[in-house]
Design a protein around this motif. Sequence first.
Motif, mmCIF file in Angstrom:
data_model
loop_
_atom_site.group_PDB
_atom_site.id
_atom_site.type_symbol
_atom_site.label_atom_id
_atom_site.label_comp_id
_atom_site.label_asym_id
_atom_site.label_seq_id
_atom_site.Cartn_x
_atom_site.Cartn_y
_atom_site.Cartn_z
ATOM 1 N N LEU B 209 -12.112 105.335 6.564
ATOM 2 C CA LEU B 209 -13.011 105.347 7.722
ATOM 3 C C LEU B 209 -12.276 105.803 8.980
ATOM 4 C CD1 LEU B 209 -14.963 101.936 7.538
ATOM 5 C CD2 LEU B 209 -15.884 104.211 7.034
ATOM 6 N N THR B 235 -22.222 111.333 7.670
ATOM 7 C CA THR B 235 -22.415 110.673 6.368
ATOM 8 C C THR B 235 -22.103 109.180 6.427
ATOM 9 O OG1 THR B 235 -20.132 110.791 5.534
ATOM 10 C CG2 THR B 235 -21.500 112.763 5.264
ATOM 11 N N GLY B 236 -21.539 108.724 7.546
ATOM 12 C CA GLY B 236 -21.176 107.317 7.633
ATOM 13 C C GLY B 236 -19.679 107.077 7.515
ATOM 14 N N GLN B 237 -18.922 108.157 7.431
ATOM 15 C CA GLN B 237 -17.457 108.026 7.356
ATOM 16 C C GLN B 237 -16.872 107.599 8.710
ATOM 17 O OE1 GLN B 237 -15.836 109.958 4.457
ATOM 18 N NE2 GLN B 237 -13.799 109.177 4.918
ATOM 19 N N HIS B 260 -22.754 103.486 9.724
ATOM 20 C CA HIS B 260 -23.576 103.350 8.523
ATOM 21 C C HIS B 260 -24.305 102.010 8.581
ATOM 22 C CE1 HIS B 260 -24.569 102.793 4.292
ATOM 23 N NE2 HIS B 260 -24.355 104.093 4.131
ATOM 24 N N GLU B 262 -25.018 99.760 6.523
ATOM 25 C CA GLU B 262 -24.385 98.619 5.847
ATOM 26 C C GLU B 262 -23.303 98.006 6.739
ATOM 27 O OE1 GLU B 262 -25.448 97.255 3.156
ATOM 28 O OE2 GLU B 262 -26.983 98.809 2.926
ATOM 29 N N ILE B 263 -22.590 98.855 7.450
ATOM 30 C CA ILE B 263 -21.563 98.356 8.376
ATOM 31 C C ILE B 263 -22.233 97.645 9.549
ATOM 32 C CG2 ILE B 263 -19.692 99.047 9.949
ATOM 33 C CD1 ILE B 263 -19.021 101.311 7.977
#
Lengths: 405, 405
Positions: B209, B235-237, B260, B262-263
């Motif tokens: 990340l 992309t959420g990276q 992201h 989820e984070i």
Amino acid sequence: MISDLEKIYSVSANNMKRSVIRELLKLTAEPDIISFAGGLPAPASFPKDEIREVMLEVMDKEPDFVLQYGTTEGDSLLRKRLVEHQYRTVEGMDITEENLIITTASQQALDLIGKIFINWGDKIIVGLPSYLGGLSAFRNYGADMVGIELDEHGMRSDLLEKTLSEMKAKNEKPKFIYVIPDFQNPTGITMPEYRRKEILDLARKFDVLIIEDSPYRELRFEGESQKTIYSMDNTGQVVMLGTFSKILCPGFRIGWVIAHKEIINKIVMAKQATDLCTSPFTQRIAARYLQKGFMESRIQLNVDLYRSKLDLMISSFEKYMPDGVSWVKPEGGLFLFLTLPEHIDTQEMFMRAVEKKVAYVIGTAFYANGMGKNTMRINFSYSDIDKIEEGVKRLSEVIKEELAK
Amino acid sequence: MISDLEKIYSVSANNMKRSVIRELLKLTAEPDIISFAGGLPAPASFPKDEIREVMLEVMDKEPDFVLQYGTTEGDSLLRKRLVEHQYRTVEGMDITEENLIITTASQQALDLIGKIFINWGDKIIVGLPSYLGGLSAFRNYGADMVGIELDEHGMRSDLLEKTLSEMKAKNEKPKFIYVIPDFQNPTGITMPEYRRKEILDLARKFDVLIIEDSPYRELRFEGESQKTIYSMDNTGQVVMLGTFSKILCPGFRIGWVIAHKEIINKIVMAKQATDLCTSPFTQRIAARYLQKGFMESRIQLNVDLYRSKLDLMISSFEKYMPDGVSWVKPEGGLFLFLTLPEHIDTQEMFMRAVEKKVAYVIGTAFYANGMGKNTMRINFSYSDIDKIEEGVKRLSEVIKEELAK
């Protein structure tokens, strides 16, 4: 996106639970539900006109100060005022400004206490039941919570002594004892002074800190104020937490910790890396509000408001609740606790209550050991007064249906 | 008081340091000192009249909302506004409100990122030098910081690749790479897009990340805006941090995390037990301020103000600084970095600077590995414009005296 997101979270994050209250509250957002869940003060309790007046003054006279960064310790005017007028004079506590730090409401105080004291696996002592937000804050630092049951006077000192003795025999010592002596969340129970003294004596005997969390202390509807444990000690054995969330407004996010100056020093260091400072803007409005002497009369108004809501709730309980449901009338605060017959599971019953358009918080949420399945927390501060009787009636019907099963 | 207070603190608390900046700043509080330390926006940058106007409207139209508790995720109006107007439209970032949480300024964002990702001893990658508040937040969770040197384009990708490869060979992986691509604190350096791309490619290659901290992004005085790393990925990276502290005012304590979902979910859980919610009062004022379209013209005013201060500072450097002192003119932000001849220790020189009534922050405070002894951070946003030349003159005299030793 990385391939192993689920694996890189900290142990703490993997251990976190979404608050049960929070998840259940989502179900109760519809306007036709009468919710006794949550722990919100009544909007009618907010001193809107006074806040508006003070806010304008602050923006006109000291805008550069309130819009800028503040110190980590908090607004010096606010700290001075709290120390001198509230704690030295009213409460007889032997403190100076070095003993008080402002926090981003008392939830942050609980988090910072967890941060500076708890290593993963450390034992702490908590009431059965106890404030959910305290349990969550401490759990996130890996606290191993040792629960002590309450009786009608709060945490049982006989069980506390037994537990501390057993721990000592194993060469263990808890990091602290967490208590909420005034109108406890969730039970509404207040510790009489004799019990506070017993808890303090045990803390001294076993050389353990006490965390005295007191968010509702000023909201007393009847009976005599009981001394703070801090004032019964005055040596630094006690760490006390206060907040404006229940007596001014939660929206300002202002609380504070009173403690030995060495502990305050550690909290300052922790807070620095946590949010730098609490809003100087809301702090200064609160300080000027106190200076103008608005607080005392407002508290009296709110005490009258909440007393009338509580009285109505109790009389509604008496009118509607079936045999086997019990409660203790609190002398202040925002909450009371209902105990149902043992075979009733309030979590299991919750969805049926929501169908009947009434809500509460399940008791197990407050028990570090999973007990309390037949209990629920009821908030009486938030609901409009014309909804309370109807809400109790709905709740009683749900309970009666359960009993008839 | 308990007998063993010194022994019961957590490992984290024992590891905490009082911020060097903070301790040094205490010495610079006298009014006759010209301080280039600190990182404060100029009071003249605060939109006082507009804030006053919006505040009154909010108190008149929605007092019950702003004075009450808010949701942990943050004010929905503010989140929507930031997502749609700022990040989707201006920045081309592929996000919805589920990807954004409001925090109690970006210092809390850094703390919560530490909380959800870092276990004691986990490696993270940081710039040499890097924002002190980030280092402190991560250090309190026990991060083992691996430093990567910067060049004039920011974190060196060749060294990053070397380090990530070496770690991989040892079966190690850092939890994240922490970068400040726009007008970095403390160096003022901005990463060009090619370098952002290199860093992102490496993060992808090594499955790590990126934390993209961007508190100064909107304060660009010259040159072309460089895409956010978040938008180059989408992309959420990347986890991106923003704040109002430098473009509206720090006193509101409002920042945010974009990540992201989820984070964001994990951060919501962590924040719940950390301070429940950020002030709904200051959030709603900020949201209405944005809605009224005040932000764009204010940013332009502040860019003009800070550009003129920076220009004056650079021309004063050119006029007064002796040979051997170097700097890079930043394209925006609040800071620049001075590098002195190698034998000069800016910490050792600090007290003499204070005697000459000028202050800075010592460079070592920003180096996770203790380097940077001959560097200092200079803030150009806060000092009054009529003090800048005099301050630089005083500083140059201190440096000349050191060189003459």
